[in-house]
Motif scaffolding. Sequence first.
Motif, PDB file in Angstrom:
ATOM      1  N   MET A 179       0.843  -1.205   0.076  1.00  0.00           N
ATOM      2  CA  MET A 179      -0.084   0.137  -0.051  1.00  0.00           C
ATOM      3  C   MET A 179       0.864   1.232  -0.009  1.00  0.00           C
ATOM      4  O   MET A 179       0.379   2.164  -0.676  1.00  0.00           O
ATOM      5  N   HIS A 180       1.956   1.167   0.717  1.00  0.00           N
ATOM      6  CA  HIS A 180       2.762   2.428   0.796  1.00  0.00           C
ATOM      7  C   HIS A 180       4.244   1.966   0.389  1.00  0.00           C
ATOM      8  O   HIS A 180       4.985   1.232   1.062  1.00  0.00           O
ATOM      9  N   GLU A 181       4.561   2.488  -0.846  1.00  0.00           N
ATOM     10  CA  GLU A 181       5.904   2.514  -1.408  1.00  0.00           C
ATOM     11  C   GLU A 181       6.433   3.905  -1.728  1.00  0.00           C
ATOM     12  O   GLU A 181       5.854   4.978  -1.787  1.00  0.00           O
ATOM     13  N   PRO A 182       7.808   3.593  -1.958  1.00  0.00           N
ATOM     14  CA  PRO A 182       8.552   5.149  -2.396  1.00  0.00           C
ATOM     15  C   PRO A 182       8.077   5.391  -3.623  1.00  0.00           C
ATOM     16  O   PRO A 182       7.429   4.578  -4.464  1.00  0.00           O
ATOM     17  N   PRO A 183       7.727   6.676  -4.000  1.00  0.00           N
ATOM     18  CA  PRO A 183       8.374   7.662  -3.289  1.00  0.00           C
ATOM     19  C   PRO A 183       7.095   8.315  -2.376  1.00  0.00           C
ATOM     20  O   PRO A 183       6.020   8.360  -2.594  1.00  0.00           O
ATOM     21  N   GLU A 184       7.485   9.030  -1.305  1.00  0.00           N
ATOM     22  CA  GLU A 184       6.600   9.914  -0.516  1.00  0.00           C
ATOM     23  C   GLU A 184       6.051  11.191  -1.442  1.00  0.00           C
ATOM     24  O   GLU A 184       7.160  11.694  -2.173  1.00  0.00           O
ATOM     25  N   ILE A 185       4.972  11.768  -1.453  1.00  0.00           N
ATOM     26  CA  ILE A 185       4.422  12.512  -2.268  1.00  0.00           C
ATOM     27  C   ILE A 185       3.688  13.634  -1.486  1.00  0.00           C
ATOM     28  O   ILE A 185       2.258  13.493  -1.346  1.00  0.00           O
ATOM     29  N   PRO A 186       4.435  14.506  -0.854  1.00  0.00           N
ATOM     30  CA  PRO A 186       3.843  15.567  -0.217  1.00  0.00           C
ATOM     31  C   PRO A 186       2.808  16.586  -1.024  1.00  0.00           C
ATOM     32  O   PRO A 186       2.981  16.625  -2.209  1.00  0.00           O
ATOM     33  N   ASN A 187       1.930  17.066  -0.011  1.00  0.00           N
ATOM     34  CA  ASN A 187       1.031  17.873  -0.941  1.00  0.00           C
ATOM     35  C   ASN A 187       1.554  19.574  -0.684  1.00  0.00           C
ATOM     36  O   ASN A 187       0.793  20.500  -0.918  1.00  0.00           O
TER      37      ASN A 187
END
Length: 255
Positions: A179-187
């Motif tokens: 469900m959670h993989e790289p990359p993080e995507i901030p808003n």
Amino acid sequence: MSMVKNQQQIARMREACAVAAKVLQQVKALVKPGITTLDLDEAGRDFMAALGARSADYGYQIGSRRYPAHTCISVNEEVVHGVPSLRRVLQDGDIVSLDVTVAYNGFIGDNALTIPVGAIDPRLEKLIRVTEESLAVGIKQAIVGNRIGDVSHAIQTYVESHGYSVVRDLVGHGVGQQMHEPPEIPNFGRRNTGPVIKPGMTLAIEPMVNMGSYRTKTLSDGWTVVTADNSPSAHFEHTVLTTEHGPEILTVPPQ
């Protein structure tokens, strides 16, 4: 774990995302005053099972805590990860965020939306509209050769130009077999920062937008994130495939 998927993995992501999109629309159709969030959650569980999928949320573990429901349903000042309950009855004038994440054939499809319950205040209508529009603005920046910060900056700029704030404690993310993989995507963020966007990335882009301050807190259930100032919040999410021809939304609602 590679952020880039091969053709076989992309094909299976398409399948999982199609299931997720269908289930989200089926749950959305049930929203009305008087229904409980647990009713919606149990319907979502059954819709997934009918399509040969299961919830990727159910039993999701952080530390010693396991998520106890099949969907995340967040009402009004709840930002994300609202735990469905028989005690939470939707009322005319509420807004409700439905977040559906399915596991299907070894891959994950993830999508969310916020909708009105009955007739709502025009200010809430605008919050929902701007949040959905900010998702579209962010997706347009998910272009091969751009950087993740370009997506982040576009969302933040659009949201703040309408007088709202973007949540900073939670971010979008890559998605695939997990469900959670790289990359993080901030808003939120600056242009030309973060990982370079390459063909074959599958990204869960998900602006979370507050009418008031961006600050949040987590309730005693250990999951439900709410606005610190009790202001309303909205949330939209698509899983997006990056291609040489531009971003492709995988969680398209069925026609």
